[in-house]
Design a protein around this motif. Structure first.
Motif, PDB file in Angstrom:
ATOM      1  N   THR A  26       4.154   1.122   2.059  1.00 47.01           N
ATOM      2  CA  THR A  26       4.041   0.060   3.066  1.00 47.01           C
ATOM      3  C   THR A  26       3.999  -1.312   2.401  1.00 47.01           C
ATOM      4  OG1 THR A  26       2.741   1.527   4.441  1.00 47.01           O
ATOM      5  CG2 THR A  26       2.631  -0.805   4.988  1.00 47.01           C
ATOM      6  N   ARG A  80       1.239  -9.671  15.184  1.00 46.63           N
ATOM      7  CA  ARG A  80       0.975  -8.432  15.912  1.00 46.63           C
ATOM      8  C   ARG A  80       0.184  -7.469  15.035  1.00 46.63           C
ATOM      9  NH1 ARG A  80       6.136  -6.385  19.029  1.00 46.63           N
ATOM     10  NH2 ARG A  80       4.489  -5.059  19.845  1.00 46.63           N
ATOM     11  N   ASN A  81      -0.258  -6.368  15.617  1.00 46.68           N
ATOM     12  CA  ASN A  81      -1.000  -5.372  14.842  1.00 46.68           C
ATOM     13  C   ASN A  81      -0.182  -4.975  13.620  1.00 46.68           C
ATOM     14  OD1 ASN A  81      -1.916  -4.065  17.978  1.00 46.68           O
ATOM     15  ND2 ASN A  81      -3.354  -4.926  16.531  1.00 46.68           N
ATOM     16  N   GLY A  82      -0.847  -4.976  12.467  1.00 43.76           N
ATOM     17  CA  GLY A  82      -0.169  -4.545  11.246  1.00 43.76           C
ATOM     18  C   GLY A  82       0.701  -5.600  10.605  1.00 43.76           C
ATOM     19  N   ALA A  83       0.656  -6.832  11.110  1.00 46.49           N
ATOM     20  CA  ALA A  83       1.525  -7.892  10.574  1.00 46.49           C
ATOM     21  C   ALA A  83       1.116  -8.313   9.160  1.00 46.49           C
ATOM     22  CB  ALA A  83       1.508  -9.108  11.494  1.00 46.49           C
ATOM     23  N   GLY A  84      -0.146  -8.042   8.800  1.00 48.87           N
ATOM     24  CA  GLY A  84      -0.596  -8.395   7.447  1.00 48.87           C
ATOM     25  C   GLY A  84      -1.690  -9.451   7.404  1.00 48.87           C
ATOM     26  N   SER A 126      -5.073  -9.404   8.064  1.00 51.27           N
ATOM     27  CA  SER A 126      -6.318  -9.070   7.354  1.00 51.27           C
ATOM     28  C   SER A 126      -6.058  -8.925   5.860  1.00 51.27           C
ATOM     29  CB  SER A 126      -6.924  -7.770   7.899  1.00 51.27           C
ATOM     30  OG  SER A 126      -7.301  -7.974   9.232  1.00 51.27           O
ATOM     31  N   PHE A 167       0.889  -1.161   0.000  1.00 55.13           N
ATOM     32  CA  PHE A 167       0.000   0.000   0.000  1.00 55.13           C
ATOM     33  C   PHE A 167       0.926   1.209   0.000  1.00 55.13           C
ATOM     34  CE2 PHE A 167      -2.537  -3.269   2.193  1.00 55.13           C
ATOM     35  CZ  PHE A 167      -3.694  -3.240   1.426  1.00 55.13           C
TER      36      PHE A 167
END
Ligand SMILES: Nc1ncnc2c1ncn2[C@@H]1O[C@H](COP(=O)(O)OP(=O)(O)OP(=O)(O)O)[C@@H](O)[C@H]1O
Length: 299
Positions: free
Chosen positions: A18, A39-43, A45, A15
């Motif tokens: 990112t 963890r949050n933001g690991a990919g 979703s 993105f």
């Protein structure tokens, strides 16, 4: 050749600047429960959105039971994804939502949906917009379980759900899975709660697969060892150490490596205390800031 439920070949997704996913290769088998952790933001979703054809990868290929899911209605009817929000239009009632889902999924189990409505005490007449956060989660869970979809994905499905509600979800999930096996992917941060349900674990870290494998095999490599410093050091030589703490003459280490029965006996003879590391704690060690690459862990 084996047909996998989900096959990801070299998937990357960016993105802007990112990198959400980088060269993901994964095969998920039919009729198995997977934990997708990170963890949050690991990919997580992003990966699940690609697997369900809601997002295109920049690179790579996804297959669902051997077929591309993109613009493939037949393949998509094999997948149910439950997410934390945005599952239904605001004006649809609970009954209406269940009717829509029942017409989409071939294996829909009406009895299970009705039983769960009663167990969650969810009012069928309420519209989606008037459901509380926890009630929206309840509806999502009912849809996910009653869909009996050959690939059922729960992406953090229980925001707002209390401990009793989550326990009900886990209990019905395992009970129904035993009778009607299917591929289930659970993406969650509540690892302790689900660790006994998971047959395989996939840990994503910063868009890469950090670790994947059978959860028992993984747990069987994760140990705390504690004892006098020199003895601990003697026994952990050459092993992969995740953390090390010293208190005076005592040392406690967390290791992630194969240990043979003979090695365990030798440690016990040296008065070392050995205990297993729970999956959640192992996850924290592995993803807790230090960059450990997949190659460091998977021999
Ligand atoms: N639509 C988007 N536009 C821009 N960046 C995005 C978009 N979706 C995801 N990202 C970025 O991609 C990365 C991975 O996000 P993703 O939502 O897949 O993580 P996650 O593992 O599901 O996180 P969480 O546990 O917090 O839900 C993050 O850096 C995120 O900011």
């Amino acid at each position: 050749m084996m047909t996998y439920a989900v096959e990801c070949k070299n998937i990357s997704k960016h993105f802007g600047k990112t990198t959400a996913l980088s060269h993901i290769n994964l095969n998920m088998e039919k009729d198995k429960i997977y934990g997708l952790l990170g963890r949050n933001g690991a990919g997580k979703s992003t990966l699940l959105n690609i697997v369900t054809a809601q997002t295109f990868p920049d690179d790579g290929e996804v297959k669902i039971f051997g077929e591309s899911p993109y613009e493939n209605g037949r393949a998509l009817r094999n997948i149910c994804i439950v997410k934390e929000n945005g599952m239904f239009l605001k004006d649809v009632s609970v009954t209406g939502a269940l009717d829509i889902a029942s017409s989409f999924y071939n294996n829909w189990d009406k009895k299970l949906a009705e039983r769960l409505l009663i167990e969650f005490q969810l009012d069928k007449r309420k519209t989606y917009r008037n459901l509380s956060l926890g009630m929206k989660s309840q509806l999502g869970i009912i849809v996910g379980l009653a869909s009996r979809a050959p690939i059922t994905i729960f992406d953090e499905p229980y925001i707002g759900l209390d401990a009793a509600g989550r326990q009900l979800f886990y209990d019905v999930l395992i009970e129904d899975y035993m009778e009607n096996p299917r591929t289930i992917i659970l993406s969650t941060h509540l690892i302790d709660e689900v660790s006994n349900l998971l047959e395989d674990v996939i840990i994503l870290n910063k868009g890469e697969v950090m670790l994947e494998g059978n959860s028992e095999d993984i747990k069987n490599k994760a140990f705390y060892i504690r004892g006098t410093k020199d003895r601990v050091e003697k026994h952990i030589s050459g092993k992969k150490v995740l953390s090390k703490e010293e208190f005076g003459n005592t040392m406690a280490v967390a290791i992630f490596d194969s240990i043979s029965d003979n090695e365990i006996r030798a440690m016990e003879l040296d008065d070392l205390a050995i205990s297993s590391i729970p999956l959640q704690q192992l996850f924290i060690f592995l993803t807790g800031g230090k960059m450990i690459k997949r190659g460091d862990i998977n021999e």
